[in-house]
Structure formats: structure tokens, C-alpha cells
Design a protein around this motif. Structure first.
Motif, PDB file in Angstrom:
ATOM      1  N   ILE A 311       0.857  -1.193   0.000  1.00 27.85           N
ATOM      2  CA  ILE A 311       0.000   0.000   0.000  1.00 27.85           C
ATOM      3  C   ILE A 311       0.889   1.238   0.000  1.00 27.85           C
ATOM      4  O   ILE A 311       1.752   1.393   0.874  1.00 27.85           O
ATOM      5  N   ILE A 312       0.697   2.107  -0.981  1.00 24.90           N
ATOM      6  CA  ILE A 312       1.406   3.388  -1.029  1.00 24.90           C
ATOM      7  C   ILE A 312       0.424   4.453  -0.569  1.00 24.90           C
ATOM      8  O   ILE A 312      -0.554   4.761  -1.248  1.00 24.90           O
ATOM      9  N   GLY A 313       0.678   5.019   0.608  1.00 25.56           N
ATOM     10  CA  GLY A 313      -0.261   5.931   1.246  1.00 25.56           C
ATOM     11  C   GLY A 313      -0.414   7.260   0.527  1.00 25.56           C
ATOM     12  O   GLY A 313       0.380   7.630  -0.351  1.00 25.56           O
ATOM     13  N   ARG A 314      -1.421   8.001   0.943  1.00 27.65           N
ATOM     14  CA  ARG A 314      -1.793   9.254   0.293  1.00 27.65           C
ATOM     15  C   ARG A 314      -0.677  10.306   0.348  1.00 27.65           C
ATOM     16  O   ARG A 314      -0.585  11.179  -0.508  1.00 27.65           O
ATOM     17  N   ASN A 315       0.181  10.253   1.349  1.00 27.37           N
ATOM     18  CA  ASN A 315       1.236  11.251   1.499  1.00 27.37           C
ATOM     19  C   ASN A 315       2.567  10.829   0.892  1.00 27.37           C
ATOM     20  O   ASN A 315       3.573  11.518   1.054  1.00 27.37           O
TER      21      ASN A 315
END
Length: 576
Positions: A311-315
């Protein structure tokens, strides 16, 4: 709510360099001798500056009108609400009892609509937090988790829309961003509800009732964003874009310098299963990426099959993932709907951070067709690019969830709805390969999820090849079916093999009549399956014209020539 208002805006520009230049200039002027030439120069400079300031007075000037002219507050509200689907709600949202609290400015009034939307979505987040569920109900617990994350995403994109209006005047580029982000807010809320499929209907019904107002407010705000330039023109409200163009040019040149050819960039992190890199998993490499970076963070993943869910987070911005080949560096997972996981969370690889790029990578979900929905990759990343990548799976392989996406020279396989979601996505020179589904199933390539006519979303396939995964595919294969009422798909300049049945398209369920608002277009395709003589007789299906096709090119549909070209990825901007 204070935390929400403190969210940082999208793409704000640091002005340290500008201040330094101005400081140096002032110091030089202090030591310049006073002369007629200098005085004349200063006079001319002041005149130009005054003229420029006048030109940049974006929000408070009404051209060709007497000095005391201004549209009335009621005229502004009426013009803004006239384009919405729910005008009564629009008026009640931006017409408080105390009229003096309303700014006499249509842009500021529009921001009031956006703030009301954000506050209402935050209220839904509170409702979610109060839901009680049995601890042994895994699916319901995961659905609540997914829904909460999606609502956080919706708040994020509304906040970015407000920040954009605070920092940049309105021109076509700005409106394109606003429509993409607010379309994502519509999608996030719809996906929140979809997360509860297969759970208690009472929970989903309760949440759907609670979300009614936030959904309508979002649709209204999206409608205003779509029509805002025409509204301002109708009100004789001045618009000017020179300041924005200058900012975009600075941002563009900075990233162009850094990322024109990723092959020349040394990786920041190397991933290798055998221990020859800095880390052994892609997730560890993602963890090392900085938050909100304006420069690329390059990860090289060496040959191997990485069994992990990433998972590559929003930030995490500007992450670049480079493999050794789509069939050599592969991320593999097995999460699926049948094991109790909502579709949104079955992704082997999921991206939320903006401007992600993958090259020479393989993404797969090997759960198999018997486990139904099982996503290989989900992208909710704005301006994301996938170059020479493969997406392997069965039911729901590639989840083009939201925002703007570009796929080039990719290989995509699956069975049912294996390219689905509500992004604005262009697929160029890709190979689309339907495979044999479960007995009793039909194979559908797309299930596009556009819900509202003002969303700037849809799927466009240009120069692609649609052929059987192997010669054993014996079931009927359709180009797509409508997942939502305004589902939109264009297939153009592509080679369609005989694997696609003459009917071409199908309803969402067997024998169902599709909505009259679903749009399906075909333009100058070739191959045995491209003959449109036997196609469906639907109101918005047609053999497209050249003008229709132009609307679905990279230039027109994604407004993307800039953000794709800066990566060095090959693409075709137009039809030619």
C-alpha cells in the motif's frame, strides 16, 4: 474539524527563491546612483507593475462596466445554483439567514459550497465511528475500515480543491484539476457504500441514508466546478490566468529536469529477495520514501516474485517503481472476496499517493476465478502512469479506481469486469486478453463506474489489441457492461479479434436493460470483432465520429501531455 481545516493543500509552491531575488535586487538598487535614466526606468517599471497588478486583480474586477457595477449577491447565488442537480439544497447551503456573512464574490461562494461538502462528509465519518458490529464479523469490520479510509480520502480531495481556489486563479487547467478531484470525491463515497456488499443490509441502508446529503452536496459542487468558467463569464466576472501559467511552468520545469528519463536516475532504494539490495521487500522500500516529496523517489525492484500486499499511502508522492521486466519482477497476492475481504482491500498493490509511476513491473492476484473478486492492482493515484506493466488476474484484475491514469504498452488479463472503476484512464498500445471464467459466467472486459454526468471520468482504449488469453476461451466476451448509470467507454483505433461477440456490449445483469445514460463508443477499429453491424441498439451507443474520438485522446480527456511527457514515457497525444 480543526484537524480537517489544517490539512495541507495540493502542490503549494515555496517562495523562498522569489524572496531572495527580490532582496538582492533591492540591495543593488540602494547602491545605484540617482540619475535621470534610473528615474525613468523606475517610473516605467512602476507603470508596468501597476498595470500587471491591475491585470492580476482576478476576483474583483468587472470589465466593460461602470466603476460601481457588480452583480448582486442573489444573482451570483442564482447563477451558481442554476447548474446544480439539487438547486434547493444549493441555495440553502450558500444562503445563510445572515446575508452579511456571504462574501460578494462567486469564487468565495463556491468555496462555501465546498466547505459545506467537507463538513458533511466529516459528519459521516463520525457516524461510521459509532457503528457497532460483532467482533467475529470480519467482512463487516473490514468494510467499516475501508469506508472510513475512503471518506478520509474524500475530505482530502475537497480540501485540496479549496486550497487550489485559494492559491490559483481559474483557467482551464484549474478547472480540469477541480473536476478530477471532485469526481474522486463522488467515487470515494460510492466506493464506501460498495464496501458493504455482502454484509448486513441494515448497516448499509443506515449508512446510505446518512450519506444522502453529503453525496448531493458533492454532486452540486462538482456541477459548479464544471460550469464555473461559464458562470463567471455570464456574471462578467473577470478571469486571468497569467499568474497560474507562470506557477505551472516553474513546477513543470523542475520535475522535467528531474524525471525526463528515469533510466538515468540512480535508484534511491534497491529491493532484492536475495539480500543483495538495501531491503528485501517492496513494502520496506515504500516505507523509506519521504512524505509529500516534490522530487522522484526511485525504487528498483530486482527480478523475483514478491509475495506481499503493498500500500502506497496518500502522502507518498512521486514514487517511481522500476522492475526488470513485466514478467521478471512480479508482486503477487491472494486476497479475495470469498475469504471475507471487501473488493477494495483485495488489492495486491494499492496506490493513493499522487504522481506514482511503475515501469517494467508485473502485478498479479493468484487467488483464482473460484474466489471471485480479487484485485491485482488498485490505483487511486492522481496522474499515475504504468509503462510496460502486466496486470494478471481473473475477476476484477485492474481497479482503475479514481482520478487520472495513463497505461502504455501494458498487458491486462482477466475474466469478469477485469478493468473496472471510476478513473479517467487512457490505455494506449495495451494488450487486453480475456480468459476463460467459471462455468456459467461471461467475460466482460470493462465495468466503468461513472455515477454523475459531470464527472470527468471514463475509459479510453487507443491502439490496443484485444485477443484471447489462449485458444481455449470459448465463452462470450463483451467489451463491457455499465457498472453505474453514466458508465463511459471508448474503444478506438484498436484491433479487436473474433473473441468479442458481435453484440459487443451487455447489461450489468443477464437480460437487464442498461441505463439510457451509459455511453459506449467505437472508432476506426479493425479485426474480426470490430464489425459494428451487429452491435447493441442502445440510445448512447454509436459508431463514433472523429470529433467524438478527439474527446478521448490524452490531450483532451486527461489534459496530460505535460505530466506524461516529463517522465519520458512514450505516448500519443492525439488521434494521429
Amino acid at each position: 474539524m480543526e484537524a480537517i481545516r489544517q490539512l495541507r493543500g495540493y502542490g503549494k509552491v515555496n517562495s523562498d527563491e522569489d524572496r531572495a531575488i527580490r532582496r538582492d535586487t533591492k540591495q543593488r538598487l540602494l547602491f545605484t546612483s540617482v540619475s535621470v535614466i534610473v528615474l525613468l526606468t523606475v517610473t516605467i517599471g512602476l507603470t508596468i507593475a501597476a498595470f500587471s497588478a491591475k491585470e492580476d486583480d482576478t476576483y474583483n474586477s468587472y470589465p466593460n462596466q461602470p466603476p460601481d457595477f457588480a452583480p448582486s449577491l442573489s444573482d451570483m447565488i442564482k447563477a451558481l445554483c442554476s447548474v446544480t442537480s439539487y438547486p434547493d439544497l444549493c441555495h440553502s447551503t450558500i444562503s445563510p439567514v445572515n446575508g452579511s456573512d456571504i462574501p460578494n464574490n462567486p469564487i468565495e461562494i463556491f468555496k462555501m459550497s465546498l466547505r459545506a461538502t467537507m463538513d458533511e462528509i466529516a459528519n459521516i465519518s463520525y457516524v461510521i465511528s459509532t457503528l457497532n458490529f460483532p467482533l467475529n464479523d470480519q467482512r463487516l469490520g473490514l468494510a467499516i475500515k475501508d469506508c472510513s479510509e475512503l471518506l478520509d480520502s474524500a475530505i482530502y480531495w475537497v480540501n485540496n480543491s479549496i486550497s487550489l481556489l485559494n492559491s490559483k486563479p481559474l483557467i482551464d487547467f484549474t478547472v480540469s484539476d477541480l473536476r478530477a478531484w471532485l469526481s474522486a470525491v463522488v467515487t470515494d463515497q460510492e466506493s464506501c457504500l460498495d464496501s458493504f456488499d455482502g454484509t448486513s443490509s441494515s448497516v448499509k441502508d443506515k449508512l446510505q441514508d446518512a450519506m444522502e446529503k453529503s453525496t448531493k452536496l458533492t454532486i452540486n459542487s462538482l456541477a459548479i466546478a464544471t460550469g464555473i468558467l461559464g458562470i463567471l463569464q455570464k456574471l462578467n466576472f473577470r478571469m486571468h490566468g497569467r499568474k497560474l501559467l507562470a506557477v505551472r511552468e516553474v513546477e513543470f520545469r523542475r520535475r522535467l529536469y528531474l524525471l525526463r528519463d528515469p533510466t538515468r536516475l540512480a535508484p534511491n532504494v534497491t529491493v532484492a529477495k536475495d539480500g543483495s539490495g538495501l531491503v528485501r521487500t517492496i513494502s520496506e522500500a515504500i516505507h523509506l520514501a519521504p512524505q509529500r516529496s516534490d522530487v522522484p523517489f526511485v525504487i528498483h525492484a530486482k527480478t523475483g516474485v514478491y509475495h506481499e500486499n503493498v500500500i502506497i499511502g496518500r502522502n507518498k508522492w512521486n514514487v517511481v517503481l522500476i522492475g526488470d521486466g513485466m514478467n521478471k519482477t512480479i508482486v503477487d497476492g491472494r486476497l479475495n472476496f470469498d475469504d471475507g475481504t471487501p473488493t477494495f482491500s483485495t488489492s495486491t498493490f494499492a496506490i493513493d499517493g499522487k504522481r506514482f509511476m511503475a515501469r517494467d513491473m508485473g502485478f498479479q492476484n493468484s487467488a483464482g476465478p473460484q474466489n471471485h473478486q480479487a484485485v491485482a492492482l488498485r490505483s487511486s493515484s492522481d496522474q499515475s502512469i504504468f509503462y510496460r506493466c502486466s496486470f494478471q488476474g481473473f475477476h476484477n484484475t485492474l481497479y482503475s479506481h479514481s482520478l487520472r491514469q495513463f497505461y502504455r504498452d501494458c498487458d491486462i488479463t482477466g475474466t469478469v469486469d477485469f478493468i473496472f472503476g471510476d478513473a479517467a484512464a487512457v490505455f494506449q498500445n495495451c494488450t487486453i486478453r480475456p480468459r476463460q471464467p467459471l462455468p456459467g459466467q461471461e467475460s466482460t472486459i470493462t465495468a466503468q463506474g461513472k455515477k454523475d454526468p459531470n464527472e470527468s471520468t471514463g475509459f479510453s482504449f487507443q491502439g490496443c489489441t484485444i485477443s484471447s488469453y489462449n485458444d481455449n476461451t470459448t465463452v462470450a466476451v463483451y467489451l463491457g457492461r455499465p457498472m453505474k448509470n453514466y458508465s463511459t467507454v471508448m474503444v478506438m483505433q484498436s484491433n479487436i479479434s473474433a473473441v468479442v461477440v458481435p453484440k459487443g456490449w451487455t447489461g450489468y445483469t443477464v437480460g437487464s436493460v442498461p441505463p439510457d445514460t451509459a455511453t459506449y463508443l467505437e472508432f476506426k477499429n479493425t479485426g474480426w470483432g470490430s464489425n459494428v453491424a451487429g452491435r447493441v441498439n442502445w440510445p448512447r451507443y454509436k459508431k463514433a465520429s472523429t470529433e467524438d474520438a478527439k474527446r478521448f485522446t490524452v490531450d483532451s480527456f486527461l489534459n496530460a501531455s505535460e505530466w506524461i511527457s516529463e517522465t519520458g514515457v512514450a505516448f500519443k497525444a492525439t488521434l494521429n
